[in-house]
Design an enzyme around this catalytic site. Sequence first.
Site, mmCIF file in Angstrom:
data_model
loop_
_atom_site.group_PDB
_atom_site.id
_atom_site.type_symbol
_atom_site.label_atom_id
_atom_site.label_comp_id
_atom_site.label_asym_id
_atom_site.label_seq_id
_atom_site.Cartn_x
_atom_site.Cartn_y
_atom_site.Cartn_z
ATOM 1 C CE LYS A 163 -6.415 12.016 11.599
ATOM 2 N NZ LYS A 163 -7.835 12.447 11.302
ATOM 3 C CD GLU A 176 -9.243 1.402 0.748
ATOM 4 O OE1 GLU A 176 -9.807 1.940 -0.254
ATOM 5 O OE2 GLU A 176 -9.781 1.314 1.849
ATOM 6 C CB CYS A 184 -13.526 3.095 -0.948
ATOM 7 S SG CYS A 184 -12.950 1.740 0.090
ATOM 8 C CD GLU A 220 -15.398 7.075 -3.358
ATOM 9 O OE1 GLU A 220 -15.261 5.925 -2.919
ATOM 10 O OE2 GLU A 220 -14.537 7.965 -3.218
#
Length: 484
Positions: free
Chosen positions: A181, A257, A291, A388
């Site tokens: 997906k 992750e 990331c 973040e």
Amino acid sequence: MNESSLLSSLNTGLFVGGEWREGSDGKQIDVEDPATGKVLTSIADATVEDGVAALDAAVAVQAEWAATPPRERAELLRSAFELINERADELALLMTLEMGKPLAQSKGEVTYGNEFFRWFSEEVVRIHGRYSVSPDGSSRLLTMKQPVGPTLMITPWNFPLAMGTRKIGPAIAAGCTMVVKPASQTPLTMLRLAQVLEEVGVPKGVLNVVPTSRTGDVMGRLISDPRLRKLTFTGSTGVGKKLVEQSAEQLLRVSMELGGNAPFLVFPDADLDKAVDGAMLAKMRNMGEACTAANRFLVHEDVADEFARRFGERMAAEKVGRGTDEGVTVGPLIDQKAKDKVSELVDDATSRGASVVTGGRATGEAGYFYEPTVLTDVPADADLVHEEIFGPVAPITTFSDEDKALRLANDTEYGLVAYVFTTDLGRMIRVSEGLQSGMVAVNQGIISNAAAPFGGVKHSGFGREGGFEGIEEYLSVKYVGIAP
């Protein structure tokens, strides 16, 4: 190949059981160019029924695929590697169109992402077990490794090729079938990758691709299906936590992750030229939408002013624009929501006393652009210290000694990657050992490598992708005791 001919050559349906098909209810997803806000093309939008059909296809061929000789799986990956190399330019252009990054960076992603196919083509034939005699001599102990089974892969929008190849590569190598997906913002590269794997002869049903805007419903149904045996996800920590909860129902093998809040440490003995070069790579790869992006620049007070000056000059010299335009080094953010979030974080920091060295504003009449930004005097309570950023913003704070640097670096729930710049070998070792991080980059601004295990600790997830460890995520160990 130009933009229009590339887009017209795409298969825009779902890829299920080796066939391209429309969604069962005929609905579509519009894929946008983030540099203009205009629709590039529309693709099929999978329903729950389509997701189940994809899993049906994967389950149907799992046993046959697992029994395929390792060398055959290796050759399929090698063939895909070679075909991707041949089509690197068109894949890079497609990525730039749907995601926004400059062409040079897209080409770099093709090279990096394709390495996972080459690496795991070499690992296929090295899957092994062991034979030993039990301590009391009464039996023989045999261990073997077998594919986990049908795997659900959920990939993010920021690296449309590499986040796929780093999951698909080891799954093919191990003998697992897949339902993928891709992110609805950037599904086109994954659809093109499916075409490549179809062309090189990956059997029908081994790889299935189901883009969907109804992610929760479709993925929830598949995760609860007892035939699914593994879930692998790359994305935000918040979503990852929910998926882990859902996966518990079937006790799935899970790889996560997740987010990061990477510290970038510059010690007083660092080579500042290398540190600034590294900072540009660690911050500006993918416009900071990674990331692994350096999120907090922790610089020793003795060199902080000089580092900020040099870094600010480099950031100010970057050219912002559409990734296909000549000379552009910084593309747009992925969407309006991302642009607004970056603006909010910078405004919050400046309202609390941070100083703007360069940038600090959204820019451009169309699209989702934000200026490369360097901030100094960033207070500890600023939101961007803890969240973040996912944008081209570099906040700088200072430290006075090594212990404080480590305390600041580790003061986060995340633990994916950290960057360290120093010429002192002892410090390299001490700091690397002291950092609560799954990866540490020393005197370099890029850590990702197909030959190394990628992954984090704490809220950055678990499991590893790449390296010798990567294929183990798709293998189960079976023990057989044999009476002599």
